[in-house]
Design a protein around this motif. Structure first.
Motif, PDB file in Angstrom:
ATOM      1  N   LEU A  13      21.969  29.580  44.212  1.00 28.31           N
ATOM      2  CA  LEU A  13      22.723  29.932  45.417  1.00 28.31           C
ATOM      3  C   LEU A  13      21.853  30.170  46.651  1.00 28.31           C
ATOM      4  CD1 LEU A  13      25.681  30.300  46.213  1.00 28.31           C
ATOM      5  CD2 LEU A  13      25.469  32.731  45.693  1.00 28.31           C
ATOM      6  N   PRO A  14      20.703  30.849  46.528  1.00 29.52           N
ATOM      7  CA  PRO A  14      19.887  31.104  47.727  1.00 29.52           C
ATOM      8  C   PRO A  14      19.383  29.836  48.420  1.00 29.52           C
ATOM      9  CG  PRO A  14      19.223  32.549  45.925  1.00 29.52           C
ATOM     10  CD  PRO A  14      20.145  31.529  45.343  1.00 29.52           C
ATOM     11  N   HIS A  15      19.414  28.699  47.722  1.00 27.65           N
ATOM     12  CA  HIS A  15      18.893  27.453  48.282  1.00 27.65           C
ATOM     13  C   HIS A  15      19.968  26.598  48.944  1.00 27.65           C
ATOM     14  CE1 HIS A  15      15.007  28.100  46.330  1.00 27.65           C
ATOM     15  NE2 HIS A  15      15.659  28.377  45.212  1.00 27.65           N
ATOM     16  N   PHE A  16      21.215  27.068  48.975  1.00 23.63           N
ATOM     17  CA  PHE A  16      22.323  26.224  49.438  1.00 23.63           C
ATOM     18  C   PHE A  16      22.120  25.712  50.865  1.00 23.63           C
ATOM     19  CE2 PHE A  16      26.536  25.903  51.559  1.00 23.63           C
ATOM     20  CZ  PHE A  16      27.006  24.782  50.885  1.00 23.63           C
ATOM     21  N   ASP A  17      21.853  26.597  51.804  1.00 26.34           N
ATOM     22  CA  ASP A  17      21.721  26.177  53.203  1.00 26.34           C
ATOM     23  C   ASP A  17      20.596  25.158  53.376  1.00 26.34           C
ATOM     24  OD1 ASP A  17      23.821  27.774  54.000  1.00 26.34           O
ATOM     25  OD2 ASP A  17      22.550  29.445  54.653  1.00 26.34           O
ATOM     26  N   ASP A  18      19.475  25.384  52.684  1.00 27.01           N
ATOM     27  CA  ASP A  18      18.348  24.445  52.779  1.00 27.01           C
ATOM     28  C   ASP A  18      18.694  23.095  52.156  1.00 27.01           C
ATOM     29  OD1 ASP A  18      16.626  26.017  54.195  1.00 27.01           O
ATOM     30  OD2 ASP A  18      15.544  26.777  52.460  1.00 27.01           O
ATOM     31  N   ALA A  19      19.440  23.109  51.045  1.00 26.84           N
ATOM     32  CA  ALA A  19      19.833  21.855  50.399  1.00 26.84           C
ATOM     33  C   ALA A  19      20.749  21.050  51.306  1.00 26.84           C
ATOM     34  CB  ALA A  19      20.526  22.143  49.067  1.00 26.84           C
ATOM     35  N   VAL A  20      21.671  21.737  51.981  1.00 23.37           N
ATOM     36  CA  VAL A  20      22.573  21.057  52.924  1.00 23.37           C
ATOM     37  C   VAL A  20      21.778  20.452  54.076  1.00 23.37           C
ATOM     38  CG1 VAL A  20      24.446  21.387  54.586  1.00 23.37           C
ATOM     39  CG2 VAL A  20      24.581  22.478  52.340  1.00 23.37           C
ATOM     40  N   LYS A  21      20.818  21.206  54.610  1.00 22.74           N
ATOM     41  CA  LYS A  21      19.989  20.704  55.705  1.00 22.74           C
ATOM     42  C   LYS A  21      19.199  19.476  55.260  1.00 22.74           C
ATOM     43  CE  LYS A  21      19.353  25.133  58.111  1.00 22.74           C
ATOM     44  NZ  LYS A  21      18.392  26.212  58.457  1.00 22.74           N
ATOM     45  N   TYR A  22      18.700  19.492  54.029  1.00 28.59           N
ATOM     46  CA  TYR A  22      17.933  18.349  53.519  1.00 28.59           C
ATOM     47  C   TYR A  22      18.809  17.102  53.453  1.00 28.59           C
ATOM     48  CZ  TYR A  22      15.860  15.206  50.083  1.00 28.59           C
ATOM     49  OH  TYR A  22      15.393  14.087  49.446  1.00 28.59           O
ATOM     50  N   ILE A  23      19.994  17.225  52.863  1.00 28.35           N
ATOM     51  CA  ILE A  23      20.891  16.074  52.735  1.00 28.35           C
ATOM     52  C   ILE A  23      21.351  15.590  54.104  1.00 28.35           C
ATOM     53  CG2 ILE A  23      23.184  15.346  51.954  1.00 28.35           C
ATOM     54  CD1 ILE A  23      21.097  15.381  49.742  1.00 28.35           C
ATOM     55  N   ASN A  24      21.746  16.509  54.971  1.00 22.96           N
ATOM     56  CA  ASN A  24      22.205  16.115  56.302  1.00 22.96           C
ATOM     57  C   ASN A  24      21.090  15.539  57.161  1.00 22.96           C
ATOM     58  OD1 ASN A  24      24.776  16.965  55.657  1.00 22.96           O
ATOM     59  ND2 ASN A  24      24.634  18.912  56.739  1.00 22.96           N
ATOM     60  N   CYS A 123       7.793  19.774  55.991  1.00 26.41           N
ATOM     61  CA  CYS A 123       8.578  19.522  54.771  1.00 26.41           C
ATOM     62  C   CYS A 123       9.565  20.678  54.557  1.00 26.41           C
ATOM     63  CB  CYS A 123       7.656  19.418  53.563  1.00 26.41           C
ATOM     64  SG  CYS A 123       8.523  19.214  51.996  1.00 26.41           S
ATOM     65  N   PRO A 124      10.847  20.375  54.344  1.00 27.76           N
ATOM     66  CA  PRO A 124      11.829  21.441  54.127  1.00 27.76           C
ATOM     67  C   PRO A 124      11.437  22.343  52.960  1.00 27.76           C
ATOM     68  CG  PRO A 124      12.931  19.335  54.454  1.00 27.76           C
ATOM     69  CD  PRO A 124      11.465  19.037  54.310  1.00 27.76           C
ATOM     70  N   ALA A 125      11.710  23.622  53.113  1.00 27.89           N
ATOM     71  CA  ALA A 125      11.370  24.591  52.069  1.00 27.89           C
ATOM     72  C   ALA A 125      12.051  24.240  50.750  1.00 27.89           C
ATOM     73  CB  ALA A 125      11.785  25.991  52.516  1.00 27.89           C
ATOM     74  N   PHE A 126      13.227  23.654  50.831  1.00 28.53           N
ATOM     75  CA  PHE A 126      13.965  23.311  49.612  1.00 28.53           C
ATOM     76  C   PHE A 126      13.214  22.280  48.772  1.00 28.53           C
ATOM     77  CE2 PHE A 126      17.131  20.594  47.450  1.00 28.53           C
ATOM     78  CZ  PHE A 126      17.636  21.536  46.567  1.00 28.53           C
ATOM     79  N   VAL A 127      12.640  21.280  49.441  1.00 31.68           N
ATOM     80  CA  VAL A 127      11.898  20.244  48.715  1.00 31.68           C
ATOM     81  C   VAL A 127      10.724  20.861  47.981  1.00 31.68           C
ATOM     82  CG1 VAL A 127      10.574  18.106  48.944  1.00 31.68           C
ATOM     83  CG2 VAL A 127      12.601  18.479  50.365  1.00 31.68           C
ATOM     84  N   LYS A 128      10.017  21.767  48.648  1.00 33.64           N
ATOM     85  CA  LYS A 128       8.885  22.443  48.010  1.00 33.64           C
ATOM     86  C   LYS A 128       9.361  23.314  46.843  1.00 33.64           C
ATOM     87  CE  LYS A 128       5.885  22.547  52.079  1.00 33.64           C
ATOM     88  NZ  LYS A 128       5.121  23.363  53.027  1.00 33.64           N
ATOM     89  N   ALA A 129      10.499  23.975  47.037  1.00 34.59           N
ATOM     90  CA  ALA A 129      11.023  24.846  45.983  1.00 34.59           C
ATOM     91  C   ALA A 129      11.353  24.056  44.725  1.00 34.59           C
ATOM     92  CB  ALA A 129      12.277  25.573  46.478  1.00 34.59           C
ATOM     93  N   VAL A 130      11.830  22.826  44.901  1.00 30.71           N
ATOM     94  CA  VAL A 130      12.185  21.993  43.744  1.00 30.71           C
ATOM     95  C   VAL A 130      10.955  21.373  43.107  1.00 30.71           C
ATOM     96  CG1 VAL A 130      13.423  19.927  42.983  1.00 30.71           C
ATOM     97  CG2 VAL A 130      14.487  21.466  44.636  1.00 30.71           C
ATOM     98  N   LEU A 131      10.149  20.688  43.907  1.00 29.55           N
ATOM     99  CA  LEU A 131       9.051  19.892  43.354  1.00 29.55           C
ATOM    100  C   LEU A 131       7.826  20.713  42.980  1.00 29.55           C
ATOM    101  CD1 LEU A 131       9.249  16.770  45.682  1.00 29.55           C
ATOM    102  CD2 LEU A 131      10.246  17.077  43.413  1.00 29.55           C
ATOM    103  N   ASP A 132       7.654  21.870  43.601  1.00 28.90           N
ATOM    104  CA  ASP A 132       6.490  22.700  43.299  1.00 28.90           C
ATOM    105  C   ASP A 132       6.785  23.829  42.322  1.00 28.90           C
ATOM    106  OD1 ASP A 132       4.800  21.255  44.811  1.00 28.90           O
ATOM    107  OD2 ASP A 132       4.682  22.631  46.504  1.00 28.90           O
TER     108      ASP A 132
END
Length: 220
Positions: A13-24, A123-132
């Motif tokens: 849940l805490p990553h929702f806004d960042d995930a939306v920003k990444y996709i958009n 690089c969006p924080a979300f991408v780093k949160a997933v891949l790192d």
């Protein structure tokens, strides 16, 4: 354990806004030549989960017959409207993250682009949160991704991918949320699903996503 559990929701849940920003923020033209990062079906799923997560149940009447794109969006939203807001947001995050993790295993050209993206200062924080991240920090649905990606590749190499297509869709998206492809839906909706593939997905309605993923892994 079924998906999404309270642990899944809390982690994602805490990553929702960042995930939306990444996709958009993804460009309309794919940054990876010749490779589609998000399909029409995926974008429709993101739309439906976003609407449920931020609005809730459908608030309008189904568009008329001359607005096919609107009908597709309405149907997808309606199909998922019984999820809670938090469940929808967590599922949005997990689907985006799963796509990244699967691409990193299955599509070398996308993996190379993601790696380059990861090295940039903006690089969006979300991408780093997933891949790192360590996969031990994520719920079971995320831990299954690596095995699922390997199973997808094995199924393609063995020719079993078509017979397992329903499980693949159920594992990633849950219950079917798009109308059965026909002449109009194929031409106006942009879907790559055939009628037979849609039916194999629909036949799994009610199967939990993590259970479908595990079945796919075992059969592949």
């Amino acid at each position: 354990m079924s998906y999404p559990s309270a642990e899944d929701v809390a982690a994602s849940l805490p990553h929702f806004d960042d995930a939306v920003k990444y996709i958009n923020g993804l460009p309309k033209e794919s940054p990876v030549p010749g490779v589609e990062l998000t399909s029409q079906e995926e974008r429709l799923g993101y739309y439906a989960l976003f609407k449920v997560g931020t609005v809730g149940k459908v608030t309008s009447k189904r568009p008329g017959m001359f607005d096919k794109a609107g009908q597709f969006k309405w149907d997808a939203w309606k199909a998922l409207e019984n999820l809670s807001s938090d469940e929808a947001k967590a599922m949005y995050v997990d689907i985006v993250a799963m796509s990244m993790l699967i691409d990193a295993k299955e599509r070398p050209e996308v993996f190379a682009w993601l790696n380059d993206f990861l090295s940039k200062d903006d690089c969006p924080a979300f991408v780093k949160a997933v891949l790192d991240s360590s996969k031990d920090t994520w719920p079971r649905i995320w831990k299954l991704c690596e095995e699922f990606a390997e199973a997808l590749n094995a199924a393609k190499e063995s020719g079993k991918d078509q017979e397992l297509v329903g499980l693949r869709w159920q594992a990633v998206y849950g219950d079917v949320y798009v109308p059965k492809p026909g002449m109009l839906s194929s031409s106006l909706g942009g879907f790559k699903l055939s009628g037979a593939e849609w039916q194999s997905w629909s036949d799994l309605t009610g199967t939990k996503k993590d259970a479908a993923m595990q079945q796919y892994i075992e059969k592949a």
